[in-house]
Design an enzyme around this catalytic site. Structure first.
Site, mmCIF file in Angstrom:
data_model
loop_
_atom_site.group_PDB
_atom_site.id
_atom_site.type_symbol
_atom_site.label_atom_id
_atom_site.label_comp_id
_atom_site.label_asym_id
_atom_site.label_seq_id
_atom_site.Cartn_x
_atom_site.Cartn_y
_atom_site.Cartn_z
ATOM 1 N N PHE A 30 0.829 -1.212 0.000
ATOM 2 C CA PHE A 30 0.000 0.000 0.000
ATOM 3 C C PHE A 30 0.865 1.265 0.000
ATOM 4 O O PHE A 30 0.836 2.060 -0.944
ATOM 5 C CB PHE A 30 -0.940 -0.069 1.217
ATOM 6 C CG PHE A 30 -1.551 1.225 1.632
ATOM 7 C CD1 PHE A 30 -2.152 2.073 0.701
ATOM 8 C CD2 PHE A 30 -1.539 1.610 2.973
ATOM 9 C CE1 PHE A 30 -2.725 3.277 1.093
ATOM 10 C CE2 PHE A 30 -2.108 2.808 3.376
ATOM 11 C CZ PHE A 30 -2.696 3.643 2.438
ATOM 12 N N ASP B 255 12.451 -11.884 -1.716
ATOM 13 C CA ASP B 255 12.032 -11.803 -0.318
ATOM 14 C C ASP B 255 13.227 -11.296 0.497
ATOM 15 O O ASP B 255 14.301 -11.922 0.458
ATOM 16 C CB ASP B 255 11.609 -13.215 0.124
ATOM 17 C CG ASP B 255 11.067 -13.250 1.539
ATOM 18 O OD1 ASP B 255 11.361 -12.319 2.319
ATOM 19 O OD2 ASP B 255 10.349 -14.219 1.860
ATOM 20 N N THR C 146 10.995 -11.200 8.776
ATOM 21 C CA THR C 146 11.064 -10.178 7.721
ATOM 22 C C THR C 146 11.683 -8.886 8.262
ATOM 23 O O THR C 146 12.543 -8.281 7.623
ATOM 24 C CB THR C 146 9.650 -9.883 7.158
ATOM 25 O OG1 THR C 146 9.081 -11.110 6.738
ATOM 26 C CG2 THR C 146 9.706 -8.921 5.993
ATOM 27 N N ALA D 284 11.289 2.253 7.566
ATOM 28 C CA ALA D 284 9.906 2.545 7.922
ATOM 29 C C ALA D 284 9.638 1.899 9.274
ATOM 30 O O ALA D 284 9.311 0.722 9.353
ATOM 31 C CB ALA D 284 8.970 1.988 6.861
ATOM 32 N N TYR E 237 5.532 -7.577 16.425
ATOM 33 C CA TYR E 237 5.696 -6.406 15.548
ATOM 34 C C TYR E 237 6.433 -5.286 16.290
ATOM 35 O O TYR E 237 7.412 -4.730 15.800
ATOM 36 C CB TYR E 237 4.321 -5.925 15.089
ATOM 37 C CG TYR E 237 4.362 -4.853 14.026
ATOM 38 C CD1 TYR E 237 4.906 -5.113 12.767
ATOM 39 C CD2 TYR E 237 3.848 -3.585 14.270
ATOM 40 C CE1 TYR E 237 4.932 -4.131 11.785
ATOM 41 C CE2 TYR E 237 3.862 -2.605 13.285
ATOM 42 C CZ TYR E 237 4.407 -2.878 12.047
ATOM 43 O OH TYR E 237 4.439 -1.906 11.074
ATOM 44 N N GLN F 4 28.571 2.161 14.114
ATOM 45 C CA GLN F 4 29.741 1.305 13.885
ATOM 46 C C GLN F 4 30.378 1.505 12.511
ATOM 47 O O GLN F 4 31.602 1.469 12.382
ATOM 48 C CB GLN F 4 29.341 -0.163 14.070
ATOM 49 C CG GLN F 4 30.542 -1.099 14.163
ATOM 50 C CD GLN F 4 30.130 -2.493 14.609
ATOM 51 O OE1 GLN F 4 29.124 -2.678 15.289
ATOM 52 N NE2 GLN F 4 30.922 -3.487 14.228
#
Ligand code: UDP
Length: 328
Positions: free
Chosen positions: A12, A57, A93, A115, A146, A163
Site C-alpha cells: 500500500f 524476499d 522479515t 519505515a 511487531y 559502527q
C-alpha cells in the site's frame, strides 16, 4: 538519474512511494515478494520504463550489483491480522530484512530509510508521543512480534550508523489510510468503509472510545521523501503522523455520514487484547527538521478512500457474478 530501491514497493505505502519517486524522476527498483505483485497496486507502474520489479524476499540476502543511491525499507506485513496469524514471519522479515538492506546500503554507500512505526511506543502512558518517549511494550503480548522487531530494527539502523557510519534515516509511521489499502487486512479504515458500502454491520471493537490519529498516505510519502533527502544528516527517529485524534466511534460515525446511503448500523464487538487506548503523534520534530506537516484533513482523505473502495466493491461484485454464471 537517482537509482532508488523500495523494498515492499508493491504494498500500500510502497506503491504510493514508487509513484511519487517516478514523478520526481528517479529510477525505481521495486522489490517485493511474488504474491504482492498481483495485488494490482503496481500494475500500471510496471509499464513505466523507469520502473523495474524485482521479485525477492528480503529475508534472503540481496545480491545486487546495482549502485543504489537511496533505499527505502518498507518490507514487512503490518496489520493486526498478521500479528495474530504469522508472528514469526513478521519478526523474520523485520530483522533479517533490516540486516540485508543495511548490508546492501553499506556496500553501495546508499542512504537507507527504515519505515518504523508508532507501535514502538506500545500502549503509551505518555500522550501525545514524542520521539524521546521509550515506549511501553509487552514483548510477549499480542503485538509483541511487531513492536519488538520494529524496535530492534531501529537499534540495528542506529548501530550501523554508529559502527560503520552508514547513512541511515528512521521514520515512525502512525496510522495511515488512503486509496490502495488492502481490502482484507482488517485495518479499521478499510474494514469500516467496506462494511458501510456493503450495508453490513459496522464493527467497532470495545466501546469505541480508543483513539487513533489517521494520516493520508500522500502526507506520509511527502514526509518520508523529505526525511530521506534532508541534508542536515538528521537521522531521526522522527514521528510522521497526523495529530488530529479521533475515537474509533467518531471515525465510524464519520464513515457512515460520508457513505450517505449506507443502511449499516454500528455494532460493538469484544475489545481486542492489548489494543492501545490512545495514539497521537507529537510532530514538533518533523516540523522543525523537515518543515513537514500533514495537509489532508481526515474527512477529505476519507472521501477519496471511499471512492477507491467503491471501485473495489464493484469489482468484487463483478467477479462473484462471473463465478455464479460459471456454476450455472
Ligand atoms: N478496530 C475496530 N474495528 C475494526 C478494526 C479495528 O473497531 O474492524 C479498532 C481496533 O480495535 C483499534 C483501532 O480500530 O482500536 C485501529 O485498528 P487498526 O487495526 O486499524 O490499527 P492499530 O490498532 O494497529 O492502530
Amino acid at each position: 538519474m537517482k537509482k532508488v530501491l523500495v523494498t515492499g514497493g508493491a504494498g500500500f505505502v510502497g506503491s504510493h512511494l514508487c509513484r511519487r519517486l517516478l514523478r520526481d524522476r528517479c529510477r525505481i527498483f521495486c522489490m517485493d515478494k511474488g504474491e504482492s505483485r498481483h495485488r494490482g497496486n503496481i500494475s500500471k507502474l510496471i509499464k513505466d520504463n523507469y520502473f523495474t520489479y524485482i521479485n525477492h524476499d528480503v529475508t534472503s540476502p540481496i545480491l545486487s550489483n546495482i549502485e543504489f543511491e537511496q533505499i527505502y525499507n518498507l518490507a514487512c506485513p503490518a496489520s493486526p491480522i498478521h500479528y495474530q496469524n504469522t508472528p514469526v514471519d513478521i519478526i523474520r522479515t523485520s530483522i533479517y530484512g533490516a540486516f540485508h538492506v543495511l548490508d546492501l546500503a553499506k556496500k553501495c554507500n546508499a542512504t537507507v530509510l527504515q519505515a518504523s512505526t508508532s507501535e514502538v511506543y506500545g500502549a503509551p502512558d505518555m500522550h501525545p508521543q514524542t520521539e524521546d518517549y521509550w515506549g511501553r511494550v509487552n514483548p510477549i503480548g499480542e503485538r509483541g512480534c511487531y513492536e519488538e522487531s520494529k524496535r530492534c530494527t531501529e537499534a540495528l539502523f542506529h548501530s550501523y550508523f554508529k559502527q560503520y557510519g552508514t547513512d541511515v534515516r528512521i521514520v515512525r509511521i502512525f496510522n495511515t489510510y488512503g486509496p490502495g489499502m488492502s481490502p482484507s487486512d482488517g485495518r479499521v479504515v478499510s474494514s469500516l468503509i467496506l462494511q458501510a458500502l456493503k450495508g453490513e454491520d459496522i464493527h467497532v471493537y470495545g466501546d469505541g472510545s480508543q483513539t487513533r490519529s489517521f494520516q493520508h498516505v500522500d502526507d506520509l510519502v511527502e514526509g518520508m521523501v523529505r526525511m530521506m533527502n534532508n541534508t542536515q544528516k538528521f537521522i531521526g527517529p522522527v514521528n510522521i503522523g497526523n495529530p488530529g485524534e479521533y475515537t474509533i466511534l467518531e471515525l465510524a460515525e464519520m464513515i457512515l455520514r460520508l457513505t450517505k446511503e449506507s443502511k449499516s448500523k454500528i455494532v460493538f464487538k469484544e475489545v481486542l487484547k492489548d489494543d492501545p487506548q490512545q495514539r497521537k503523534p507529537d510532530i514538533s520534530l518533523a516540523k522543525e527538521k523537515l518543515g513537514w506537516e500533514p495537509k489532508i484533513p481526515l474527512e477529505e482523505g476519507l472521501k477519496k478512500t471511499i471512492e477507491y473502495f467503491q471501485s473495489v466493491v464493484y469489482m468484487q461484485g463483478k467477479k462473484s457474478a462471473h463465478l455464479v454464471k460459471k456454476k450455472i
